[in-house]
Every structure is written in structure tokens, then in C-alpha cells.
Design an enzyme around this catalytic site. Sequence first.
Site, PDB file in Angstrom:
ATOM      1  NE  ARG A 227     -33.342 -16.796 -10.661  1.00 19.40           N
ATOM      2  CZ  ARG A 227     -32.720 -17.599  -9.823  1.00 19.40           C
ATOM      3  NH1 ARG A 227     -32.977 -17.515  -8.517  1.00 19.40           N
ATOM      4  NH2 ARG A 227     -31.844 -18.493 -10.264  1.00 19.40           N
ATOM      5  CG  HIS A 275     -30.092 -13.523  -5.150  1.00 13.45           C
ATOM      6  ND1 HIS A 275     -30.374 -13.260  -6.459  1.00 13.45           N
ATOM      7  CD2 HIS A 275     -30.335 -14.859  -4.981  1.00 13.45           C
ATOM      8  CE1 HIS A 275     -30.777 -14.365  -7.067  1.00 13.45           C
ATOM      9  NE2 HIS A 275     -30.765 -15.350  -6.181  1.00 13.45           N
TER      10      HIS A 275
END
EC number: 1.1.1.79
Length: 312
Positions: A227, A275
Amino acid sequence: MEIIFYHPTFNAAWWVNALEKALPHVRVREWKAGDNSPADYALVWQPPVEMLAGRRLKAVFALGAGVDSILSELNTHPEMLDASIPLFRLEDTGMGLQMQEYAVSQVLHWFRRFDDYQALKNQAIWKPLPEYTREEFSVGIMGAGILGSKVAESLQAWGFPLRCWSRSRKSWPGVESYAGREELDAFLNQTRVLINLLPNTAQTVGIINRELLNKLPDSAYVLNLARGVHVNEADLLAALESGKLKGAMLDVFSQEPLPQESPLWRHSRVAMTPHIAAVTRPAEAIEYISRTINQLERGEPVTGQVDRARGY
């Protein structure tokens, strides 16, 4: 039996059809605002509070490996999901293989000095460089869950020295295990390539900061696959400028999409992807969800349930 489905970007009609094929005795519907009809299970990603609040569900399935968005919402809206309702995450569903591909390709990219050769190419310089040895290219994995274990397994085949760091000690063949904050320094000081696969919890936010980076060997590399909030981006850039870090590969960021004004875009030793390191594979996800629902209905043991206190 009724299932409600919500995802802001997935093709809901496809998912509804595929789920009903996998669970022929179940009716699946896409949830839309104002839908308060009963349901037994919910399949969600970043759901609105009103979708889940007040429902007597048997379980909720997050359509990804992380549940931080749901848990974050629960911090401010505890009424969204009763504590008695089990919350599940996708355990692997094809993500393990994707993480293996990403991690191995990047470690080999750095090990074979392809970034250095690209820099020489940009200057039209023909110059063979000294090779690195595996012994000096120890890989350390922060986070020892399913994805961390998969990455370690794949890198082991390439002969790199491996170490992992997590909340509790692991017994992985061929991998040095470090556990807890008291062993973090020992884990870091011999880690040439740091791979982050930690869960997003209150304890891990901002963990990759100046203090941590300074404990790595000089000319280390950072690969963030977890993250964006794990990394202090200003500290990362400072470590690159000072030479403490030789390079960074980032798949996740503190703000996504990454703002155009971010200096990360323009740094010559930062590579990035948007991502995509491990995305939800629909067929594998549906197989896991349908199997788990059937197990729950039969009262059998299941895997993948989230410990809300730990955050994963």
C-alpha cells in the site's frame, strides 16, 4: 439465498451471471442506492455505508486481498457492519502468481543491472559493468502472509539469500525469519532489496521512512507492492538523492492516481506501475467465493476470514 454485489468499476452484469452459474441455487443482484431488500451475503469493494448498515448478513466478502478500505470506513461508521458478521478477503485467487512474476522480474532487473545499462544507453555509452553476486544481493520481504510466502518461494528458485520480517516468526525452508520490532534492525542491515508486502494497519502506516531506510545497506533497492501509505514518499526521495537507495519500484502510492506534480514521475531512479501488481482474477475469485459460501452453509471450517483487530 440472496447475494448482493457492488464494485465501482467491475462489470456487474458479468459477475452476477458468473456467480449464478457457480451457485445455481442462489439469486445474485447488483446493489443500487435504495435497495434495502434482504440478503444473505454481500460481495463488495469500497461499498457505501448504506449498503451494509443494518443488514443481517451471514458474511461479507471483499473483492480484493486488502480490506483496509472497509476497516477504515468502520472506524468512522461502526454501524456499517456489525462485529458479529464475518468479513472475508480474497486469499490468493491468482494474485500469488502475479506477485511472483512482478517481484522476480524486478529483482532480476536490478541484479543484472538493467537500470544502469539503460542509463548508459541514454548517454550513448558502451560500457560493460561489474556483475553483482547473489551473496551480496540478499532479498528481504516485509510481510509474511500468503503473498509474501509465494514471493519467497519464487525467489528461492533463483538462489538469492532470503529473509522475511513479520509480526510472528515463520518457519519457511531456506528463509531467515525475523519477528517483531525488536528484530527489525537485524532484518534490515543485510537486506539489499527490500520488498514490502505488509498489510495496511495502524502499526504499518509510514513504516518505510527515513529511520528505516537508513538502516539498509548503501545502494539498496525498495520494491513496494503493498500500500502507498506504507511509504513516506519524501523520505524515499531523500534516500535516493543521498545514494542510500540506488532505485525504487513502486506499484502503489499515498494518493492514487499519482498527482502530476509528484516528483516521483520525474525521478530517473524511480520506476512505477499504476497499482496493477496483482489484480482480482474474476474466475479464481468466484471459485473461492462460491466454495467458501458452500462451506459456510454446511457449517464447515473456512479460510480467509479477517481478524478485524489485526486488520488482516
